[in-house]
Design an enzyme around this catalytic site. Structure first.
Site, mmCIF file in Angstrom:
data_model
loop_
_atom_site.group_PDB
_atom_site.id
_atom_site.type_symbol
_atom_site.label_atom_id
_atom_site.label_comp_id
_atom_site.label_asym_id
_atom_site.label_seq_id
_atom_site.Cartn_x
_atom_site.Cartn_y
_atom_site.Cartn_z
ATOM 1 C CD GLU A 178 -3.166 12.536 4.789
ATOM 2 O OE1 GLU A 178 -2.414 11.796 3.786
ATOM 3 O OE2 GLU A 178 -2.670 11.941 5.684
ATOM 4 C CE LYS A 220 -5.540 9.904 5.293
ATOM 5 N NZ LYS A 220 -4.949 8.678 4.908
ATOM 6 C CB SER A 261 -5.680 7.102 12.841
ATOM 7 O OG SER A 261 -4.706 6.408 12.325
ATOM 8 N N GLY A 262 -3.371 9.556 12.594
ATOM 9 C CA GLY A 262 -2.273 10.139 13.181
ATOM 10 C C GLY A 262 -1.540 9.775 14.407
ATOM 11 N N GLY A 263 -1.853 8.451 14.756
ATOM 12 C CA GLY A 263 -1.041 8.022 15.781
ATOM 13 C C GLY A 263 -2.001 7.794 17.015
ATOM 14 N NE ARG A 293 0.012 6.089 12.068
ATOM 15 C CZ ARG A 293 0.595 7.287 12.411
ATOM 16 N NH1 ARG A 293 1.423 7.318 13.316
ATOM 17 N NH2 ARG A 293 0.214 8.386 11.702
HETATM 18 C C1 5MM Z 1 -1.081 10.347 8.262
HETATM 19 O O1 5MM Z 1 -0.917 8.939 7.580
HETATM 20 C C2 5MM Z 1 -1.952 8.708 6.478
HETATM 21 C C3 5MM Z 1 -2.959 8.138 7.472
HETATM 22 O O2 5MM Z 1 -2.491 7.094 8.146
HETATM 23 P P1 5MM Z 1 -2.627 7.094 9.767
HETATM 24 O O3 5MM Z 1 -4.011 7.037 10.022
HETATM 25 O O4 5MM Z 1 -1.980 5.955 10.239
HETATM 26 O O5 5MM Z 1 -2.237 8.263 10.409
HETATM 27 C C4 5MM Z 1 -1.229 7.689 5.657
HETATM 28 O O6 5MM Z 1 -2.072 7.614 4.773
HETATM 29 C C5 5MM Z 1 0.002 8.373 5.279
HETATM 30 O O7 5MM Z 1 0.006 9.404 4.580
HETATM 31 C C6 5MM Z 1 0.713 7.231 4.352
HETATM 32 O O8 5MM Z 1 0.790 6.080 5.413
HETATM 33 C C7 5MM Z 1 1.873 7.305 3.581
HETATM 34 O O9 5MM Z 1 2.576 7.766 4.664
HETATM 35 P P2 5MM Z 1 4.257 7.972 4.567
HETATM 36 O O10 5MM Z 1 4.905 8.725 5.858
HETATM 37 O O11 5MM Z 1 4.990 6.831 4.461
HETATM 38 O O12 5MM Z 1 4.654 8.906 3.454
#
Ligand code: 5MM
Length: 339
Positions: A178, A220, A261-263, A293
């Protein structure tokens, strides 16, 4: 390669047309932010209840092939007494685990970040595997402005991702790679494309150098977007810009690209995925999701930490999963949101 058949079997279970990955691997600090938005205390028990709710949603396995968990979830049980990862398997959802230890500043490189967690990784992977995890996830994060990320930062982050992915495959764990180029900022879509292209070129060069088998990993990435403080782009524009970069950088051997989805809002994330699939009928890879998210948000709002709202929250999750399933087939339409 040791564990080849194990890796092949995991990737086959994870990559299937019309199914995506649910990211439920928020670290303790991140999930606390999500819970705060609905006034729920970020206790271990509430995290258990929330992730149990997700994984026990009846029918979820029709649209979701894998779930990324946070370390503590591998020790938690749903109310029936089954471990969370067993409850996932019961729906043919492959359980996996976030193994990075979060970001820190990259020394002597102001503004660049680097992800930690390589020390002792092989031993940790063996432990997670014995607890039932079949894949892992590691995220590198890149802030964007006129000068960032630096070339040095791009190289250092690529090296981390490749070393992580090689360690995973050596232990029979499928790596999700990712590299997240953030959408925060005022940059235009061309700058985001330029950075995403440089990041992915470096990542795949490093993966080759570290002998990572591309057929046995999942990418990802972010979609290519204008900075969120600048403007919002239409799905067709996002899809065209994203595919231009990905066709140039992602080898056809990679079986699946599962976007973060990144926000992005839930509906925007689904509409963008739909446009990607409509524009890329001939693409060599599957184009799917690994949303956190954008899959969980509406369910969280419906739940609000209350037992009497569990069924409504599960319906909300199932609806988002189904709409994203339709987007993976290029069959999503905005009016379906009202059904
Ligand atoms: C970018 O965040 C990942 C995908 O989630 P979104 O679709 O919400 O963007 C997500 O898998 C993220 O890596 C995890 O939530 C872990 O994040 P943190 O900030 O807790 O390490």
């Amino acid at each position: 390669m040791q564990y080849l058949s194990e890796l092949e079997s995991t990737i086959n279970d994870m990559v299937s047309k019309g199914r995506g990955i649910l990211a439920a691997d928020e670290s303790t600090g991140t999930i606390a932010k999500r819970f705060k938005s609905i006034d729920v205390e970020a206790s271990e028990e509430n995290r258990r209840i929330w992730r149990s709710l997700l994984v026990s949603t009846e029918g979820l396995g029709e649209y979701i092939s894998a779930i990324i968990l946070f370390e503590e979830s591998l020790n938690q049980k749903i109310d029936s007494g089954e471990l969370i990862q067993q409850a996932a398997w019961a729906q043919k959802i492959v359980p996996g685990i976030k193994v990075d230890k979060g970001t820190t500043a990259l020394a002597l490189s102001p503004g660049d970040l680097i992800t930690q967690g390589l020390d002792g990784l092989s031993e940790r992977l063996q432990g997670y595997k014995s607890q039932g995890a079949r894949f892992a996830k590691w995220r590198e994060v890149y802030a964007v402005d006129q000068h960032l990320p630096s070339q040095h930062g791009i190289q250092a982050n690529a090296e981390m991702l490749a070393r992580y992915a090689a360690a995973c495959q050596a232990e029979g764990i499928v790596p999700i790679v990712e590299p997240e180029v953030l959408m925060d900022g005022t940059h235009d879509i061309e700058r985001h494309a330029e950075v995403t292209q440089a990041v992915q070129l470096a990542v795949f060069e490093a993966l080759h150098r570290h002998k990572v088998v591309l057929e046995l990993m999942i990418l990802k990435p972010n979609m290519v977007l204008p900075g969120k403080e600048l403007r919002r782009a239409e799905p067709d524009e996002v899809a065209a810009a994203t595919l231009r970069v990905f066709r140039r950088t992602v080898p056809a051997a990679v079986p699946s690209i599962n976007f973060l989805s990144g926000g992005l809002g839930p509906e925007e994330a689904t509409a963008n995925l739909n446009a990607l699939n409509q524009q890329a009928a001939d693409a060599p890879w599957k184009l799917s999701i690994s949303y956190g998210r954008a899959l969980q948000q509406t369910a969280l709002q419906a739940w609000h930490g209350k037992a009497e709202n569990v069924a409504a929250a599960q319906q909300a999750l199932l609806k988002r999963a189904r709409l994203n399933h339709l987007a993976m087939l290029g069959n999503y339409q905005a009016q379906l949101e009202n059904d």
